[in-house]
Design a protein around this motif. Structure first.
Motif, short mmCIF file in Angstrom:
data_model
loop_
_atom_site.label_atom_id
_atom_site.label_comp_id
_atom_site.label_asym_id
_atom_site.label_seq_id
_atom_site.Cartn_x
_atom_site.Cartn_y
_atom_site.Cartn_z
N GLY A 295 0.59 10.97 -10.42
CA GLY A 295 -0.57 10.96 -11.30
C GLY A 295 -1.43 9.73 -11.06
O GLY A 295 -0.97 8.76 -10.45
N PRO A 296 -2.66 9.77 -11.53
CA PRO A 296 -3.59 8.66 -11.26
C PRO A 296 -3.19 7.37 -11.96
O PRO A 296 -2.58 7.39 -13.03
N MET A 297 -3.57 6.28 -11.32
CA MET A 297 -3.34 4.94 -11.87
C MET A 297 -4.56 4.08 -11.56
O MET A 297 -5.22 4.28 -10.54
N SER A 298 -4.81 3.11 -12.41
CA SER A 298 -5.89 2.17 -12.19
C SER A 298 -5.36 0.95 -11.44
O SER A 298 -4.14 0.75 -11.33
N ALA A 299 -6.27 0.12 -10.98
CA ALA A 299 -5.87 -1.12 -10.33
C ALA A 299 -5.07 -1.99 -11.29
O ALA A 299 -4.09 -2.62 -10.91
N ALA A 300 -5.46 -2.00 -12.56
CA ALA A 300 -4.74 -2.80 -13.56
C ALA A 300 -3.32 -2.29 -13.75
O ALA A 300 -2.36 -3.07 -13.83
N GLU A 301 -3.15 -0.96 -13.81
CA GLU A 301 -1.82 -0.39 -13.96
C GLU A 301 -0.95 -0.68 -12.74
O GLU A 301 0.23 -1.04 -12.86
N LEU A 302 -1.53 -0.56 -11.55
CA LEU A 302 -0.79 -0.86 -10.33
C LEU A 302 -0.42 -2.34 -10.28
O LEU A 302 0.70 -2.69 -9.88
N ALA A 303 -1.34 -3.19 -10.68
CA ALA A 303 -1.07 -4.64 -10.68
C ALA A 303 0.12 -4.96 -11.58
O ALA A 303 1.00 -5.73 -11.20
N ARG A 304 0.15 -4.36 -12.77
CA ARG A 304 1.29 -4.60 -13.68
C ARG A 304 2.59 -4.09 -13.09
O ARG A 304 3.62 -4.78 -13.13
N GLU A 305 2.57 -2.89 -12.54
CA GLU A 305 3.79 -2.29 -12.00
C GLU A 305 4.33 -3.07 -10.80
O GLU A 305 5.53 -3.21 -10.61
N LEU A 306 3.43 -3.59 -9.96
CA LEU A 306 3.82 -4.28 -8.74
C LEU A 306 3.89 -5.80 -8.90
O LEU A 306 4.20 -6.51 -7.94
N ALA A 307 3.56 -6.28 -10.09
CA ALA A 307 3.56 -7.73 -10.37
C ALA A 307 2.65 -8.49 -9.40
O ALA A 307 3.05 -9.49 -8.80
N ILE A 308 1.42 -7.97 -9.23
CA ILE A 308 0.41 -8.63 -8.39
C ILE A 308 -0.86 -8.77 -9.21
O ILE A 308 -0.97 -8.22 -10.31
N ARG B 8 0.83 -1.21 0.00
CA ARG B 8 0.00 0.00 0.00
C ARG B 8 0.86 1.25 0.00
O ARG B 8 0.53 2.24 -0.67
N LEU B 9 1.95 1.23 0.73
CA LEU B 9 2.85 2.38 0.73
C LEU B 9 3.46 2.56 -0.66
O LEU B 9 3.56 3.68 -1.16
N ARG B 10 3.81 1.46 -1.31
CA ARG B 10 4.34 1.54 -2.68
C ARG B 10 3.29 2.08 -3.63
O ARG B 10 3.58 2.87 -4.52
N MET B 11 2.04 1.66 -3.43
CA MET B 11 0.96 2.15 -4.29
C MET B 11 0.80 3.66 -4.13
O MET B 11 0.63 4.38 -5.12
N LEU B 12 0.84 4.14 -2.89
CA LEU B 12 0.73 5.58 -2.65
C LEU B 12 1.84 6.33 -3.39
O LEU B 12 1.61 7.38 -4.00
N ASN B 13 3.05 5.79 -3.31
CA ASN B 13 4.18 6.43 -3.99
C ASN B 13 3.99 6.43 -5.50
O ASN B 13 4.28 7.42 -6.17
N LEU B 14 3.50 5.33 -6.05
CA LEU B 14 3.29 5.25 -7.50
C LEU B 14 2.20 6.20 -7.97
O LEU B 14 2.28 6.74 -9.08
N MET B 15 1.18 6.41 -7.16
CA MET B 15 0.06 7.28 -7.56
C MET B 15 0.29 8.74 -7.22
O MET B 15 -0.54 9.58 -7.54
N TRP B 16 1.39 9.07 -6.57
CA TRP B 16 1.64 10.46 -6.20
C TRP B 16 1.71 11.37 -7.42
O TRP B 16 1.04 12.41 -7.46
N ALA C 175 -7.07 -8.28 -8.80
CA ALA C 175 -7.95 -8.37 -7.63
C ALA C 175 -7.24 -7.89 -6.37
O ALA C 175 -7.83 -7.17 -5.56
N LEU C 176 -5.97 -8.24 -6.20
CA LEU C 176 -5.23 -7.81 -5.03
C LEU C 176 -5.00 -6.30 -5.05
O LEU C 176 -5.14 -5.62 -4.04
N ALA C 177 -4.67 -5.76 -6.23
CA ALA C 177 -4.49 -4.32 -6.35
C ALA C 177 -5.80 -3.59 -6.01
O ALA C 177 -5.79 -2.59 -5.30
N SER C 178 -6.92 -4.11 -6.48
CA SER C 178 -8.22 -3.50 -6.18
C SER C 178 -8.52 -3.54 -4.69
O SER C 178 -9.02 -2.56 -4.12
N GLN C 179 -8.21 -4.66 -4.06
CA GLN C 179 -8.44 -4.79 -2.61
C GLN C 179 -7.62 -3.75 -1.84
O GLN C 179 -8.14 -3.08 -0.94
#
Length: 182
Positions: A24-37, A14-22, A40-44
């Motif tokens: 500019g906006p990102m979707s759950a799919a974009e976060l999932a690709r960047e974090l290799a998760i 979650r801390l990494r997600m906050l840093n990635l979205m600082w 569904a987990l990114a959405s949660q």
């Protein structure tokens, strides 16, 4: 509110997600690709961050017949002023720092400093303000991950006033005893 924020930060992703979205906006799919998760987990994790007020819906768009929601980190999130749970926040930041340090590029110089120092009240206020300005400037210059011409960097700062060791020992709240020289 503080409990919700601290619970939301309990997971290092979650801390990494906050840093990635600082930047500019990102979707759950974009976060999932960047974090290799998984998506569904990114959405949660996004739902947990949103419930704590750390991210907000930035935009919705139609993509290949579906709807994509993109979130951004709420700027001015109450991370640095957590009074309750400071030790927990420090542990969370330390966990993130260990993960980032494992990805450090030894070919490029960094900066490391640590200390328990005594400075004047005026100096402390000047340095604290300067560190805040530095953190703000770094965040303001951040660009989305993998933007051409950018490099990934890691920054963790947690600077604060402490009580003197003699004050905490007298009140019975001292931390661990430092090791003795032999």
């Amino acid at each position: 509110m503080a409990d919700d924020v601290l619970r939301a930060l309990a997971h290092p992703l979650r801390l990494r997600m906050l840093n990635l979205m600082w930047p500019g906006p990102m979707s759950a799919a974009e976060l999932a690709r960047e974090l290799a998760i998984s998506h569904a987990l990114a959405s949660q994790h996004l739902r947990r961050l949103a419930a704590a007020g750390l991210v907000e819906l930035a935009e919705e768009r139609t993509l290949r017949g579906g709807h994509e929601r993109r979130y951004r980190t709420v700027h001015g999130s109450p991370l640095s002023d957590q009074r309750d749970g400071t030790a927990f926040l420090a542990a969370t930041l330390a966990h993130g720092l260990r993960e980032r340090a494992a990805r450090r590029d030894p070919e490029h110089p960094g900066v490391t400093t640590d200390g328990e120092l005594w400075v004047s009240e005026e100096d402390w206020e000047r340095y604290r303000t300067g560190l805040q300005a530095l953190g703000d400037a770094l965040h303001a210059s951040a660009r989305p991950a993998h933007t051409p011409g950018t490099v990934p960097v890691a920054v963790t700062m947690h600077a604060f006033r402490t009580k003197a060791a003699s004050d905490t020992a007298a009140s019975g709240t001292a931390g661990s005893t430092p090791p003795r020289a032999t």
